[in-house]
Design an enzyme around this catalytic site. Structure first.
Site, short mmCIF file in Angstrom:
data_model
loop_
_atom_site.label_atom_id
_atom_site.label_comp_id
_atom_site.label_asym_id
_atom_site.label_seq_id
_atom_site.Cartn_x
_atom_site.Cartn_y
_atom_site.Cartn_z
N HIS A 197 0.83 -1.22 0.00
CA HIS A 197 0.00 0.00 0.00
C HIS A 197 0.86 1.26 0.00
O HIS A 197 0.41 2.31 -0.45
CB HIS A 197 -0.96 0.00 1.19
CG HIS A 197 -2.19 -0.82 0.93
ND1 HIS A 197 -3.46 -0.31 1.02
CD2 HIS A 197 -2.33 -2.12 0.56
CE1 HIS A 197 -4.34 -1.25 0.70
NE2 HIS A 197 -3.67 -2.37 0.43
N GLY A 245 5.28 5.11 -5.28
CA GLY A 245 6.63 4.74 -4.90
C GLY A 245 6.75 4.60 -3.39
O GLY A 245 5.91 5.10 -2.65
N ASP A 276 7.68 5.50 -0.03
CA ASP A 276 8.09 6.74 0.61
C ASP A 276 7.47 6.89 2.00
O ASP A 276 7.45 7.99 2.55
CB ASP A 276 7.71 7.94 -0.26
CG ASP A 276 6.21 7.98 -0.55
OD1 ASP A 276 5.46 7.16 0.02
OD2 ASP A 276 5.79 8.83 -1.35
N GLU A 329 -3.68 8.67 4.27
CA GLU A 329 -4.10 7.54 3.43
C GLU A 329 -4.80 6.47 4.25
O GLU A 329 -5.58 5.69 3.73
CB GLU A 329 -2.88 6.91 2.74
CG GLU A 329 -2.27 7.82 1.69
CD GLU A 329 -0.92 7.30 1.23
OE1 GLU A 329 -0.84 6.16 0.77
OE2 GLU A 329 0.06 8.07 1.33
N HIS A 389 -0.83 -13.09 -0.24
CA HIS A 389 -2.01 -13.56 0.52
C HIS A 389 -1.73 -14.89 1.21
O HIS A 389 -2.55 -15.33 2.02
CB HIS A 389 -3.22 -13.70 -0.42
CG HIS A 389 -3.73 -12.38 -0.93
ND1 HIS A 389 -4.65 -12.26 -1.94
CD2 HIS A 389 -3.43 -11.11 -0.56
CE1 HIS A 389 -4.90 -10.98 -2.17
NE2 HIS A 389 -4.17 -10.26 -1.35
N THR A 404 -2.30 -23.48 4.37
CA THR A 404 -1.24 -23.23 5.37
C THR A 404 -1.22 -21.73 5.68
O THR A 404 -0.36 -21.00 5.18
CB THR A 404 0.14 -23.66 4.81
OG1 THR A 404 0.27 -23.15 3.47
CG2 THR A 404 0.30 -25.16 4.79
N ALA A 446 2.18 -19.92 7.00
CA ALA A 446 3.49 -20.17 6.38
C ALA A 446 3.55 -19.46 5.02
O ALA A 446 2.58 -19.48 4.24
CB ALA A 446 3.69 -21.67 6.18
#
Ligand code: NAG
Ligand code: NAG
Ligand code: NAG
Ligand code: NAG
EC number: 1.11.1.7
Length: 349
Positions: free
Chosen positions: A75, A81, A83, A95, A205, A248, A251
């Site tokens: 995000h 970029g 920052d 944000e 994810h 899983t 992991a």
């Protein structure tokens, strides 16, 4: 990641602390604008030890923070970029108040700020929140079982949050078409337009969790056994967190892709990856070959960290003294100086 590596990290920190006492800290050298892996090698040699020590320590207590860090990094970097603009939460334009934030994990945000405080205590204010966030994310991927990759350092922190129009280009979990997702990934020269980038970065994810609202569209469609289970579980407890990798969950592996080949993707955007003929073969490949996923994930994370700066101040930001707030008052005009590399230091005076 047992007691031994924690102990050696602790010893490394102790050794570095002693060295600091006997050698005067290096002068604040004018920073070269190019990013590099060893950007802080002279000014903060203990940086990587400090970050990995505290990330490992936090993840041993709560592995879910790994997913939080990966998500925050995405995000932060995707809109304009890397920052640390996403960390600013002291302004109305934060944000964190914009719809796509999907409740970024407060504990993961706080961990980066805590590590910043340790790094600045050891080295002075020489390392940006953006650099610490990037290193902490890489370490979280490694500690949870994923691949390692080089992190380019030397970024400045933004002076203000990203513009809303850029934040709103973050991919939506409700997106059902690969074309729409790829458009956002390659838009504005982000350089993430290869289908493999989309598929591999979605693989983050593998350690993620989501609240019921984010996949309600899929649950409500009741299109298969899995979506019926999602719906039933959320009806029982609307505040539950759903694992995004149902095989899983904790992991960093290719379980997420294996689940997708059984149509067990939680988001509509996860399901799009297995439904679309452009991305389906890549999902199947990663489901069979964890190394192929790891290889592409590492490459795509490096690309993500190179999304060009779209800020008005280019990379002439600052080294924040607190990741949640700019050093300057909000609304400050960026000065057009010839000697701008050290703006972060000048700003603190
Ligand atoms: C900013 O976020 C951090 C971490 O979630 C939190 O501790 C802090 O209170 C927040 N500050 C504001 C002004 O919201
Ligand atoms: C791509 O960028 C343009 C502006 O250059 C913007 O209008 C459009 O909404 C963006 N598309 C996506 C899918 O993010
Ligand atoms: C729904 O909840 C049950 C009971 O907690 C759990 O075993 C199952 O895995 C959940 N379903 C999904 C899709 O996560
Ligand atoms: C952590 C945080 O600030 N989450 C906010 C994300 O945005 C939604 C609405 O867009 C807010 O309701 C959340 O509080």
């Amino acid at each position: 990641m047992g007691a031994v590596s924690r102990m050696s990290a602790a010893c490394a920190l102790a050794v570095v602390a002693v060295l600091l006492l006997i050698s005067s800290p290096p002068a604040a050298a004018a920073a070269a604008p190019e990013l590099s892996v060893d950007f802080h090698a002279a000014s903060c040699p203990q940086l990587q030890h400090i970050v990995s020590y505290y990330v490992e320590d936090a993840l041993q207590r709560e592995i879910a923070i790994a997913a939080g860090l990966i998500r925050i990094f995405f995000h932060d970097c995707f809109p304009q970029g890397c920052d640390a603009s996403v960390y600013l939460n002291d302004t109305a334009a934060s944000e964190l108040r914009m719809p796509p934030n999907l409740s970024l994990q407060p504990k993961a945000l706080q961990l980066v700020e805590d590590i910043r405080a340790k790094v600045h205590a050891a080295c002075g204010p020489t390392v940006s929140c953006a650099d610490i966030s990037a290193l902490a994310t890489r370490d979280a991927v490694v500690v949870s079982g994923g691949p390692s990759y080089d992190v380019l350092l030397g970024r400045k922190d933004s002076l203000a949050p990203a513009r809303e129009e850029l934040v709103l280009e973050l991919p939506s979990p409700r997106s059902s078409t690969i074309k729409e997702l790829l458009d956002g990934f390659k838009n504005r020269s982000r350089g993430l337009g290869e289908p493999a980038d989309l598929v591999a970065l979605s693989g983050g994810h593998t350690v993620g969790k989501a609240s019921c609202g984010t996949f309600q569209d899929r649950a409500d469609r009741q299109e298969d056994t899995f979506s019926k289970k999602l719906k039933a579980n959320c009806s029982r407890d609307s505040r539950r967190l759903q694992n995004l990798d149902v095989i899983t969950p904790d992991a960093f592996d290719n379980g997420y892709y294996i689940a997708l080949t059984y149509n067990q993707g939680v988001f509509t955007s996860d399901m799009a990856l297995i439904k679309d003929p452009q991305t389906r073969p890549i999902v199947r490949q990663y489901a069979q070959d964890k190394a192929a996923f790891f290889n592409q994930f590492a490459k795509s994370m490096v690309k993500l960290s190179n999304v060009p700066t779209l800020r008005l101040d280019d990379n002439n930001g600052e080294i924040r003294r607190n990741c949640f707030a700019s050093n300057k008052a909000p609304r400050v005009v960026v000065q057009d100086t010839t000697d701008d590399e050290d703006e972060g230091f000048a700003a603190s005076a």
